[in-house]
Design a protein around this motif. Structure first.
Motif, PDB file in Angstrom:
ATOM      1  N   PHE A  56       0.827  -1.207   0.000  1.00  0.00           N
ATOM      2  CA  PHE A  56       0.000   0.000   0.000  1.00  0.00           C
ATOM      3  C   PHE A  56       0.863   1.259   0.000  1.00  0.00           C
ATOM      4  O   PHE A  56       1.931   1.289   0.603  1.00  0.00           O
ATOM      5  N   VAL A  57       0.336   2.303  -0.653  1.00  0.00           N
ATOM      6  CA  VAL A  57       0.905   3.651  -0.572  1.00  0.00           C
ATOM      7  C   VAL A  57      -0.257   4.563  -0.183  1.00  0.00           C
ATOM      8  O   VAL A  57      -1.319   4.517  -0.821  1.00  0.00           O
ATOM      9  N   VAL A  58      -0.053   5.364   0.862  1.00  0.00           N
ATOM     10  CA  VAL A  58      -1.099   6.276   1.324  1.00  0.00           C
ATOM     11  C   VAL A  58      -0.568   7.701   1.239  1.00  0.00           C
ATOM     12  O   VAL A  58       0.454   8.029   1.841  1.00  0.00           O
ATOM     13  N   THR A  70      -3.306   3.543  -2.575  1.00  0.00           N
ATOM     14  CA  THR A  70      -3.026   2.807  -3.807  1.00  0.00           C
ATOM     15  C   THR A  70      -2.518   1.415  -3.444  1.00  0.00           C
ATOM     16  O   THR A  70      -1.569   1.278  -2.672  1.00  0.00           O
ATOM     17  N   ARG A  71      -3.169   0.412  -3.986  1.00  0.00           N
ATOM     18  CA  ARG A  71      -2.751  -0.979  -3.797  1.00  0.00           C
ATOM     19  C   ARG A  71      -1.693  -1.284  -4.853  1.00  0.00           C
ATOM     20  O   ARG A  71      -1.899  -1.021  -6.037  1.00  0.00           O
ATOM     21  N   THR A  72      -0.567  -1.824  -4.424  1.00  0.00           N
ATOM     22  CA  THR A  72       0.494  -2.181  -5.368  1.00  0.00           C
ATOM     23  C   THR A  72       0.210  -3.563  -5.963  1.00  0.00           C
ATOM     24  O   THR A  72      -0.713  -4.256  -5.548  1.00  0.00           O
ATOM     25  N   LEU A 105      -9.675   4.959  -3.168  1.00  0.00           N
ATOM     26  CA  LEU A 105      -8.977   3.676  -3.194  1.00  0.00           C
ATOM     27  C   LEU A 105      -8.684   3.298  -4.640  1.00  0.00           C
ATOM     28  O   LEU A 105      -9.607   3.117  -5.432  1.00  0.00           O
ATOM     29  N   ASP A 106      -7.419   3.176  -4.966  1.00  0.00           N
ATOM     30  CA  ASP A 106      -7.008   2.751  -6.300  1.00  0.00           C
ATOM     31  C   ASP A 106      -6.495   1.317  -6.175  1.00  0.00           C
ATOM     32  O   ASP A 106      -5.390   1.078  -5.700  1.00  0.00           O
ATOM     33  N   ALA A 134     -15.965  10.694   4.909  1.00  0.00           N
ATOM     34  CA  ALA A 134     -17.119  11.431   4.405  1.00  0.00           C
ATOM     35  C   ALA A 134     -17.642  10.812   3.112  1.00  0.00           C
ATOM     36  O   ALA A 134     -18.851  10.655   2.935  1.00  0.00           O
ATOM     37  N   ARG A 135     -16.743  10.482   2.213  1.00  0.00           N
ATOM     38  CA  ARG A 135     -17.092   9.836   0.947  1.00  0.00           C
ATOM     39  C   ARG A 135     -16.002   8.840   0.599  1.00  0.00           C
ATOM     40  O   ARG A 135     -14.837   9.038   0.953  1.00  0.00           O
ATOM     41  N   ILE A 136     -16.395   7.807  -0.158  1.00  0.00           N
ATOM     42  CA  ILE A 136     -15.445   6.774  -0.561  1.00  0.00           C
ATOM     43  C   ILE A 136     -15.638   6.502  -2.051  1.00  0.00           C
ATOM     44  O   ILE A 136     -16.775   6.339  -2.515  1.00  0.00           O
ATOM     45  N   ALA A 137     -14.527   6.441  -2.777  1.00  0.00           N
ATOM     46  CA  ALA A 137     -14.549   6.097  -4.197  1.00  0.00           C
ATOM     47  C   ALA A 137     -13.504   5.014  -4.428  1.00  0.00           C
ATOM     48  O   ALA A 137     -12.421   5.053  -3.842  1.00  0.00           O
TER      49      ALA A 137
END
Length: 181
Positions: A56-58, A70-72, A105-106, A134-137
């Motif tokens: 992960f990268v945050v 970002t999920r690697t 979230l990628d 608040a929101r999630i994409a």
């Protein structure tokens, strides 16, 4: 002969005085790291990487009030490693004021996986990672990935927008929240 001054101010006969930065709060505690009240950071430096590991990268953008996870492409080697790396992710996210931020979230690069052991091991970790924002994409690469994320959201009781279009998701996260009646 006198030496010229070390600094010359063009267009003014008086030096420009820079405002003093505020010190720590009156309570003696420093402002939150990376917040606008933290004198160590300028507006352009408010995008901070708060976690990087093999999975992960945050990155937190305080101006946009956006957290990008970002999920690697690195696969998990065991269920124990899943738990360990997801707990690192959750710990990084717990440092944020989730109520005021949106989560992006990628997961496009993540290796596809939906075996029962994986699903069971990640359920409570998924909920802990995304709760309170608040929101999630969620940015996916395939329609199979979108179906899996939709199923997870339904099972976990999490509302989010899923798409393979990054611009659409970022526009959704940037839009003002709908008015409540």
């Amino acid at each position: 002969m006198a030496r010229p001054p070390a600094r010359q101010f063009v267009g003014s006969t008086t030096p420009q005085v820079q405002p003093r930065k505020r010190a720590a709060r009156a309570s003696g505690r420093a402002p939150p790291l990376g917040s606008e009240k933290d004198p160590r950071y300028t507006r352009s430096a408010l995008m901070l990487e708060v976690l990087r590991n093999a999975h992960f990268v945050v990155i937190v953008d305080h101006m946009a009030k956006l957290v990008r996870v970002t999920r690697t492409a690195e696969p998990f080697e065991s269920l124990e490693q899943i738990e360990q790396k997801c707990l690192e992710l959750i710990a990084a996210l717990d440092l944020l004021d989730r109520r005021t931020m949106s989560l992006f979230l990628d997961i496009r690069a993540g290796p596809p996986r939906n075996d029962p052991e994986f699903e069971e091991a990640t359920r409570r970790l998924r909920i802990a990672a995304v709760r309170g924002f608040a929101r999630i994409a969620v940015l996916v690469q395939t329609s199979a990935g979108a179906l899996q994320v939709r199923r997870h959201g339904r099972e976990d009781g999490i509302d989010h927008l899923i798409s393979d279009d990054e611009h659409e998701l970022l526009a959704y996260l940037a839009a003002p929240p709908p008015r409540r009646r």
